[in-house]
Design a protein around this motif. Structure first.
Motif, short mmCIF file in Angstrom:
data_model
loop_
_atom_site.label_atom_id
_atom_site.label_comp_id
_atom_site.label_asym_id
_atom_site.label_seq_id
_atom_site.Cartn_x
_atom_site.Cartn_y
_atom_site.Cartn_z
N TYR A 1 1.63 9.66 -2.15
CA TYR A 1 2.33 9.05 -3.26
C TYR A 1 2.49 10.01 -4.44
O TYR A 1 3.50 10.00 -5.13
N LEU A 2 1.50 10.87 -4.66
CA LEU A 2 1.56 11.86 -5.72
C LEU A 2 2.72 12.83 -5.50
O LEU A 2 3.42 13.20 -6.43
N ALA A 3 2.97 13.21 -4.25
CA ALA A 3 4.08 14.11 -3.93
C ALA A 3 5.42 13.44 -4.27
O ALA A 3 6.34 14.09 -4.78
N LEU A 4 5.53 12.16 -4.00
CA LEU A 4 6.75 11.42 -4.32
C LEU A 4 6.98 11.39 -5.83
O LEU A 4 8.08 11.70 -6.31
N LYS A 5 5.97 11.01 -6.58
CA LYS A 5 6.11 10.96 -8.05
C LYS A 5 6.37 12.35 -8.62
O LYS A 5 7.21 12.50 -9.52
N SER A 6 5.72 13.36 -8.08
CA SER A 6 5.96 14.73 -8.54
C SER A 6 7.41 15.13 -8.28
O SER A 6 8.05 15.75 -9.13
N TYR A 7 7.91 14.75 -7.10
CA TYR A 7 9.30 15.05 -6.77
C TYR A 7 10.24 14.43 -7.81
O TYR A 7 11.16 15.08 -8.31
N LEU A 8 10.01 13.15 -8.13
CA LEU A 8 10.89 12.45 -9.07
C LEU A 8 10.85 13.10 -10.46
O LEU A 8 11.90 13.38 -11.05
N TYR A 9 9.67 13.37 -10.97
CA TYR A 9 9.55 13.91 -12.33
C TYR A 9 9.99 15.38 -12.40
O TYR A 9 10.64 15.78 -13.37
N LEU A 10 9.64 16.17 -11.39
CA LEU A 10 10.09 17.57 -11.39
C LEU A 10 11.61 17.66 -11.22
O LEU A 10 12.26 18.51 -11.85
N SER A 11 12.17 16.78 -10.40
CA SER A 11 13.63 16.76 -10.25
C SER A 11 14.29 16.40 -11.58
O SER A 11 15.30 17.01 -11.97
N ALA A 12 13.71 15.44 -12.28
CA ALA A 12 14.25 15.05 -13.59
C ALA A 12 14.16 16.20 -14.57
O ALA A 12 15.12 16.52 -15.27
N ARG A 13 13.01 16.86 -14.60
CA ARG A 13 12.83 17.99 -15.52
C ARG A 13 13.82 19.10 -15.21
O ARG A 13 14.49 19.61 -16.10
N ASN A 14 13.93 19.47 -13.95
CA ASN A 14 14.84 20.55 -13.56
C ASN A 14 16.30 20.18 -13.83
O ASN A 14 17.08 21.02 -14.28
N THR B 1 0.84 -1.20 0.00
CA THR B 1 0.00 0.00 0.00
C THR B 1 0.87 1.24 0.00
O THR B 1 1.99 1.25 0.50
N ASP B 2 0.33 2.30 -0.56
CA ASP B 2 1.06 3.56 -0.66
C ASP B 2 1.49 4.08 0.71
O ASP B 2 2.62 4.52 0.88
N ILE B 3 0.61 4.03 1.67
CA ILE B 3 0.90 4.58 3.00
C ILE B 3 2.02 3.80 3.67
O ILE B 3 2.96 4.39 4.20
N THR B 4 1.94 2.50 3.64
CA THR B 4 2.97 1.67 4.27
C THR B 4 4.32 1.92 3.60
O THR B 4 5.33 2.10 4.28
N PHE B 5 4.30 1.96 2.29
CA PHE B 5 5.54 2.20 1.56
C PHE B 5 6.11 3.58 1.90
O PHE B 5 7.30 3.71 2.17
N ASN C 1 9.95 7.31 4.14
CA ASN C 1 10.21 8.49 4.97
C ASN C 1 11.10 8.15 6.17
O ASN C 1 11.83 9.00 6.66
N ALA C 2 11.06 6.90 6.61
CA ALA C 2 11.90 6.45 7.71
C ALA C 2 13.29 6.05 7.20
O ALA C 2 14.11 5.54 7.96
N ARG C 3 13.53 6.28 5.91
CA ARG C 3 14.83 6.00 5.25
C ARG C 3 15.16 4.51 5.27
O ARG C 3 16.30 4.11 5.45
N ASN C 4 14.12 3.71 5.07
CA ASN C 4 14.29 2.26 5.01
C ASN C 4 14.98 1.90 3.69
O ASN C 4 14.52 2.28 2.60
N HIS C 5 16.07 1.17 3.81
CA HIS C 5 16.89 0.83 2.65
C HIS C 5 16.12 -0.01 1.62
O HIS C 5 16.22 0.22 0.42
N GLU C 6 15.35 -0.99 2.09
CA GLU C 6 14.59 -1.83 1.16
C GLU C 6 13.53 -1.04 0.41
O GLU C 6 13.28 -1.27 -0.77
N HIS D 1 10.34 14.19 3.26
CA HIS D 1 9.16 13.58 3.87
C HIS D 1 8.01 13.77 2.89
O HIS D 1 7.63 14.89 2.57
N PHE D 2 7.48 12.66 2.40
CA PHE D 2 6.40 12.71 1.42
C PHE D 2 5.08 12.38 2.09
O PHE D 2 4.95 11.33 2.72
#
Length: 191
Positions: free
Chosen positions: A68-81, A6-10, A15-20, A64-65
């Motif tokens: 899930y939308l904030a996470l994906k936005s971060y990835l794509y906006l970072s790529a664009r920038n 689930t999105d929340i669990t993930f 956010n807890a910086r879990n390596h897996e 801290h996301f």
């Protein structure tokens, strides 16, 4: 996520910086981000480098996301920038290289003009030398060495050397010190 988690669990694990969780995010989105960057840059090698840098920065920062939308936005906006920054930097590098090339071309043109003028002035003085000496000095000015001049004129090597020394000594007496210094510099460059 694309997985069954689930999105929340993930997100809590990420956010807890879990390596897996981070590894899972990387496996599932690296190619997507690289593809997106590749569409912008038209260079997949650079796009993959940019995608990798984005994930490295994500791991190094304490983000801290909320969703899930904030996470994906971060990835794509970072790529664009990152792509836009790369393009901007690349254009600056190209512009600098073009400016350097233009400066070098202008400098080479100027050097050629100056060299031509110096040779013209020296040729006027060389024509005032005795005939055999003038002939040898003209060949010296054209860049021939003593052996080549000997072959071209049929004079012996010792005659060529003595006429060359005579020509240099005579030029020193009849030209300005500045022009003589330029003549010596020219001689050093051609030999």
């Amino acid at each position: 996520m694309k997985s069954s988690e689930t999105d929340i669990t993930f997100l809590n694990r990420l956010n807890a910086r879990n390596h897996e969780a981070f590894q899972l995010l990387f496996r599932e989105y690296f190619q997507d981000i690289a593809y997106y960057a590749g569409k912008i840059l038209k260079d997949m090698d650079v796009a993959e480098d940019i995608a990798q840098d984005i994930f490295v920065r994500l791991w190094e920062k304490n983000n801290h996301f909320e969703n899930y939308l904030a996470l994906k936005s971060y990835l794509y906006l970072s790529a664009r920038n990152s792509c836009l920054n790369y393009i901007k930097h690349h254009n600056i590098v190209l512009e600098h290289a073009q400016t350097q090339k233009t400066k070098e071309t202008e400098e080479n043109t100027w050097n050629t003009i100056v060299e031509t003028e110096i040779i013209s002035l020296l040729s006027d003085y060389i024509r005032q030398l005795p005939a055999e000496c003038a002939k040898i000095m003209e060949l010296v000015m054209q860049g021939y060495n003593s052996t080549e001049i000997s072959t071209l004129t049929g004079a012996s090597s010792s005659t060529v050397r003595s006429q060359k020394q005579r020509g240099i000594a005579l030029l020193k007496k009849i030209v300005s010190p500045e022009l003589y210094a330029l003549f010596i510099l020219f001689m050093q460059q051609t030999h």
